[in-house]
Design a protein around this motif. Structure first.
Motif, PDB file in Angstrom:
ATOM      1  N   UNK A  72      -5.392   1.632 -35.105  1.00  0.00           N
ATOM      2  CA  UNK A  72      -5.621   2.713 -33.870  1.00  0.00           C
ATOM      3  C   UNK A  72      -4.366   4.073 -33.476  1.00  0.00           C
ATOM      4  N   UNK A  73      -3.181   3.376 -33.134  1.00  0.00           N
ATOM      5  CA  UNK A  73      -2.175   4.046 -32.414  1.00  0.00           C
ATOM      6  C   UNK A  73      -2.139   5.176 -32.795  1.00  0.00           C
ATOM      7  N   UNK A  74      -1.640   4.684 -34.476  1.00  0.00           N
ATOM      8  CA  UNK A  74      -1.274   6.182 -35.692  1.00  0.00           C
ATOM      9  C   UNK A  74      -2.272   7.168 -35.392  1.00  0.00           C
ATOM     10  N   UNK A  75      -3.588   6.730 -35.865  1.00  0.00           N
ATOM     11  CA  UNK A  75      -5.041   7.590 -35.377  1.00  0.00           C
ATOM     12  C   UNK A  75      -5.087   8.423 -34.439  1.00  0.00           C
ATOM     13  N   UNK A  76      -5.069   7.758 -33.242  1.00  0.00           N
ATOM     14  CA  UNK A  76      -5.395   7.989 -31.978  1.00  0.00           C
ATOM     15  C   UNK A  76      -7.074   7.580 -31.951  1.00  0.00           C
ATOM     16  N   UNK A  77      -7.594   7.088 -32.737  1.00  0.00           N
ATOM     17  CA  UNK A  77      -9.105   6.363 -32.352  1.00  0.00           C
ATOM     18  C   UNK A  77      -9.040   4.996 -31.977  1.00  0.00           C
ATOM     19  N   UNK A  78     -10.227   4.709 -31.125  1.00  0.00           N
ATOM     20  CA  UNK A  78      -9.910   3.526 -30.905  1.00  0.00           C
ATOM     21  C   UNK A  78     -11.223   2.793 -31.877  1.00  0.00           C
ATOM     22  N   UNK A  79     -11.144   1.819 -31.893  1.00  0.00           N
ATOM     23  CA  UNK A  79     -11.997   0.730 -32.261  1.00  0.00           C
ATOM     24  C   UNK A  79     -13.140   0.756 -32.784  1.00  0.00           C
ATOM     25  N   UNK A  80     -14.110   1.203 -31.557  1.00  0.00           N
ATOM     26  CA  UNK A  80     -15.436   1.626 -31.662  1.00  0.00           C
ATOM     27  C   UNK A  80     -15.483   2.664 -32.039  1.00  0.00           C
ATOM     28  N   UNK A  81     -14.191   3.809 -31.728  1.00  0.00           N
ATOM     29  CA  UNK A  81     -14.600   5.161 -33.025  1.00  0.00           C
ATOM     30  C   UNK A  81     -14.642   4.835 -33.931  1.00  0.00           C
ATOM     31  N   UNK A  82     -13.948   4.024 -34.265  1.00  0.00           N
ATOM     32  CA  UNK A  82     -13.665   4.040 -36.501  1.00  0.00           C
ATOM     33  C   UNK A  82     -15.154   3.511 -36.641  1.00  0.00           C
ATOM     34  N   UNK A  83     -15.070   2.289 -36.017  1.00  0.00           N
ATOM     35  CA  UNK A  83     -16.103   0.907 -36.312  1.00  0.00           C
ATOM     36  C   UNK A  83     -17.634   1.982 -36.856  1.00  0.00           C
ATOM     37  N   UNK A  84     -17.444   2.150 -38.987  1.00  0.00           N
ATOM     38  CA  UNK A  84     -19.202   2.625 -38.930  1.00  0.00           C
ATOM     39  C   UNK A  84     -18.562   3.362 -39.218  1.00  0.00           C
ATOM     40  N   UNK A  85     -17.955   3.964 -39.215  1.00  0.00           N
ATOM     41  CA  UNK A  85     -17.310   5.524 -39.815  1.00  0.00           C
ATOM     42  C   UNK A  85     -16.755   5.744 -41.354  1.00  0.00           C
ATOM     43  N   UNK A  86     -16.608   6.611 -42.449  1.00  0.00           N
ATOM     44  CA  UNK A  86     -16.179   6.772 -43.055  1.00  0.00           C
ATOM     45  C   UNK A  86     -14.994   6.589 -42.774  1.00  0.00           C
ATOM     46  N   UNK A  87     -13.738   6.934 -44.321  1.00  0.00           N
ATOM     47  CA  UNK A  87     -12.057   6.785 -43.902  1.00  0.00           C
ATOM     48  C   UNK A  87     -12.422   8.329 -43.959  1.00  0.00           C
ATOM     49  N   UNK A  88     -13.243   8.652 -44.531  1.00  0.00           N
ATOM     50  CA  UNK A  88     -12.815  10.416 -44.627  1.00  0.00           C
ATOM     51  C   UNK A  88     -12.730  11.442 -43.387  1.00  0.00           C
ATOM     52  N   UNK A  89     -13.493  10.696 -41.663  1.00  0.00           N
ATOM     53  CA  UNK A  89     -12.976  11.175 -40.486  1.00  0.00           C
ATOM     54  C   UNK A  89     -11.240  11.791 -40.339  1.00  0.00           C
ATOM     55  N   UNK A  90     -10.334  11.344 -41.474  1.00  0.00           N
ATOM     56  CA  UNK A  90      -9.128  11.862 -41.150  1.00  0.00           C
ATOM     57  C   UNK A  90      -9.115  12.532 -42.466  1.00  0.00           C
ATOM     58  N   UNK A  91      -9.525  13.265 -42.549  1.00  0.00           N
ATOM     59  CA  UNK A  91      -9.271  14.126 -43.486  1.00  0.00           C
ATOM     60  C   UNK A  91      -9.696  15.619 -42.738  1.00  0.00           C
ATOM     61  N   UNK A  92      -9.437  16.253 -43.459  1.00  0.00           N
ATOM     62  CA  UNK A  92      -9.004  17.993 -42.183  1.00  0.00           C
ATOM     63  C   UNK A  92      -9.270  19.206 -43.815  1.00  0.00           C
ATOM     64  N   UNK A  93      -8.775  20.244 -43.223  1.00  0.00           N
ATOM     65  CA  UNK A  93      -8.123  21.598 -44.111  1.00  0.00           C
ATOM     66  C   UNK A  93      -7.666  22.038 -45.440  1.00  0.00           C
ATOM     67  N   UNK A  94      -6.262  21.134 -44.711  1.00  0.00           N
ATOM     68  CA  UNK A  94      -5.143  21.061 -45.443  1.00  0.00           C
ATOM     69  C   UNK A  94      -5.086  20.303 -46.893  1.00  0.00           C
ATOM     70  N   UNK A  95      -6.397  18.572 -46.171  1.00  0.00           N
ATOM     71  CA  UNK A  95      -5.787  17.544 -46.944  1.00  0.00           C
ATOM     72  C   UNK A  95      -6.859  17.777 -48.574  1.00  0.00           C
ATOM     73  N   UNK A  96      -5.697  17.787 -49.443  1.00  0.00           N
ATOM     74  CA  UNK A  96      -5.450  18.264 -50.699  1.00  0.00           C
ATOM     75  C   UNK A  96      -6.706  17.551 -51.514  1.00  0.00           C
ATOM     76  N   UNK A  97      -7.588  18.567 -52.132  1.00  0.00           N
ATOM     77  CA  UNK A  97      -8.959  17.833 -53.133  1.00  0.00           C
ATOM     78  C   UNK A  97      -8.500  16.420 -53.878  1.00  0.00           C
ATOM     79  N   UNK A  98      -7.256  17.121 -54.710  1.00  0.00           N
ATOM     80  CA  UNK A  98      -7.277  16.442 -55.721  1.00  0.00           C
ATOM     81  C   UNK A  98      -6.782  14.825 -56.205  1.00  0.00           C
ATOM     82  N   UNK A  99      -6.541  14.696 -54.169  1.00  0.00           N
ATOM     83  CA  UNK A  99      -5.799  13.572 -53.480  1.00  0.00           C
ATOM     84  C   UNK A  99      -7.513  12.528 -52.881  1.00  0.00           C
ATOM     85  N   UNK A 100      -7.932  13.832 -52.098  1.00  0.00           N
ATOM     86  CA  UNK A 100      -9.767  12.801 -51.864  1.00  0.00           C
ATOM     87  C   UNK A 100     -10.425  12.150 -53.700  1.00  0.00           C
ATOM     88  N   UNK A 101     -10.507  13.212 -54.524  1.00  0.00           N
ATOM     89  CA  UNK A 101     -10.945  12.526 -55.797  1.00  0.00           C
ATOM     90  C   UNK A 101     -10.560  11.657 -56.674  1.00  0.00           C
TER      91      UNK A 101
END
Length: 368
Positions: free
Chosen positions: A58-87
């Motif tokens: 939570x300290x690394x990402x800035x999200x609280x525990x409540x904001x993270x639970x129930x969501x997929x990890x893709x919330x950390x992805x953005x426009x410059x995230x490598x599509x090959x790494x995601x795949x």
């Protein structure tokens, strides 16, 4: 965005996981307290949601525990995230296997960080995957160093290319200048030779004609050396053996004596062009000496050897002639030219006479 039912299911799964590991459990204590960001997802639920994340995550990402639970990890992805790494991550999860990847992720505030991500499936006793465990490591500083190094490398390569281009241009100019100088020297020598020949044709005194011919021979030897320098692509270099072959062939050929046997043992020896004139005179005098002592009168044998020997250039001339009385003044003049050239090159000369056989060896240092 996860709906309320999904959030409730994810929280319940997290609670069950924590309940199965009481607070005194070393696993639970280490997971919560470690400074390495970690999270757990539940693949048995729709979209494999996060069910627990430790404080470091939570300290690394800035999200609280409540904001993270129930969501997929893709919330950390953005426009410059490598599509090959995601795949790569998506395929590993689908195939229920470990995966490690470096990926550009986004914090809640939109700032990016480079994440060294490791994901591994957790199986129950039956072998079924019940969780995915993921650990992260922020290596943005390392990536920045790599970027700085890459930039420095590019700058260095550009500078090297620029300097190389400058050096190539300087070498081209130097080459053209050297060829121009050689060309002018060659032309001047040819002019001098032409003047001497003209004087010889107009002269009626045999002694003067003999003297002029002696001078002409030396001028032509120098001209031949200059011609070699002009035609050699290796600017500033002079091949002694290549020059020696041409000169001795010209001298013997001009005598037009079928009873002269010429042999050679020549191996390429390259020296600085500054030595060319002195070497040309040495070869000319050694061969000319054999001619004056009888080669041009009664024929005979002459052998020229040039090779590299222990960091030295060896020039060896051996002749077998029936001796005739040579002009003392010409012999003294030739010896003076030879001695001066030897001193100029810091060379050594050895002469051995055995009957009609004369052997002369000249050695000069040429380095490696």
């Amino acid at each position: 965005m996860a709906d309320e039912n999904q959030l409730r299911d994810a929280r319940d799964a997290g609670d069950r996981l924590l309940a199965s590991h009481p607070s005194e459990d070393p696993f639970a204590a280490a997971f919560k307290a470690t400074r390495m960001p970690m999270l757990i997802t539940d693949p048995r639920q729709d979209d494999n949601p996060i069910i627990f994340a430790n404080r470091a995550f939570t300290e690394l990402t800035g999200y609280s525990q409540n904001e993270l639970v129930g969501r997929n990890c893709r919330l950390l992805q953005g426009p410059d995230t490598d599509k090959a790494a995601i795949a790569k991550i998506r395929d590993a999860i689908s195939e229920e296997r470990d995966v490690s990847v470096g990926i550009l992720n986004y914090r809640k505030d939109g700032n990016t960080f480079w994440n060294a991500l490791f994901v591994s499936p957790v199986r129950n006793q039956e072998g079924a995957v019940i969780y995915f465990f993921a650990s992260q490591l922020d290596f943005t500083n390392i990536k920045s160093k790599e970027s700085e190094l890459a930039k420095a490398r590019r700058v260095a390569e550009e500078e090297a290319s620029r300097r190389t281009a400058e050096l190539i241009e300087a070498l081209r100019v130097k080459t053209e200048l050297a060829h121009e100088v050689d060309h002018r020297v060659k032309n001047n020598l040819l002019t001098i030779a032409s003047i001497i020949r003209l004087q010889m044709r107009m002269n009626t005194n045999p002694t003067v004609e003999h003297t002029l011919k002696s001078i002409l021979d030396r001028v032509e030897a120098l001209s031949a050396a200059q011609r070699k320098l002009l035609n050699d692509a290796r600017v500033g270099q002079f091949d002694v053996a290549d020059f020696g072959r041409d000169l001795v062939t010209d001298i013997v050929g001009s005598l037009q004596r079928p009873d002269i046997v010429l042999t050679t043992d020549l191996h390429s020896v390259t020296v600085s062009a500054s030595k060319a004139s002195a070497l040309a005179l040495i070869v000319s005098e050694l061969v000319g000496d054999a001619v004056r002592r009888g080669l041009s009168d009664g024929g005979g044998e002459i052998h020229l050897e040039i090779r590299r020997l222990n960091g030295h250039c060896l020039m060896r001339v051996v002749d077998t002639v029936t001796p005739v009385e040579a002009d003392g003044e010409q012999q003294a003049f030739s010896r003076a030219i030879l001695d001066a050239s030897i001193r100029q090159l810091r060379a050594k000369i050895e002469r051995e006479v055995d009957g009609h056989r004369t052997e002369v060896c000249v050695t000069l240092p040429v380095g490696d």
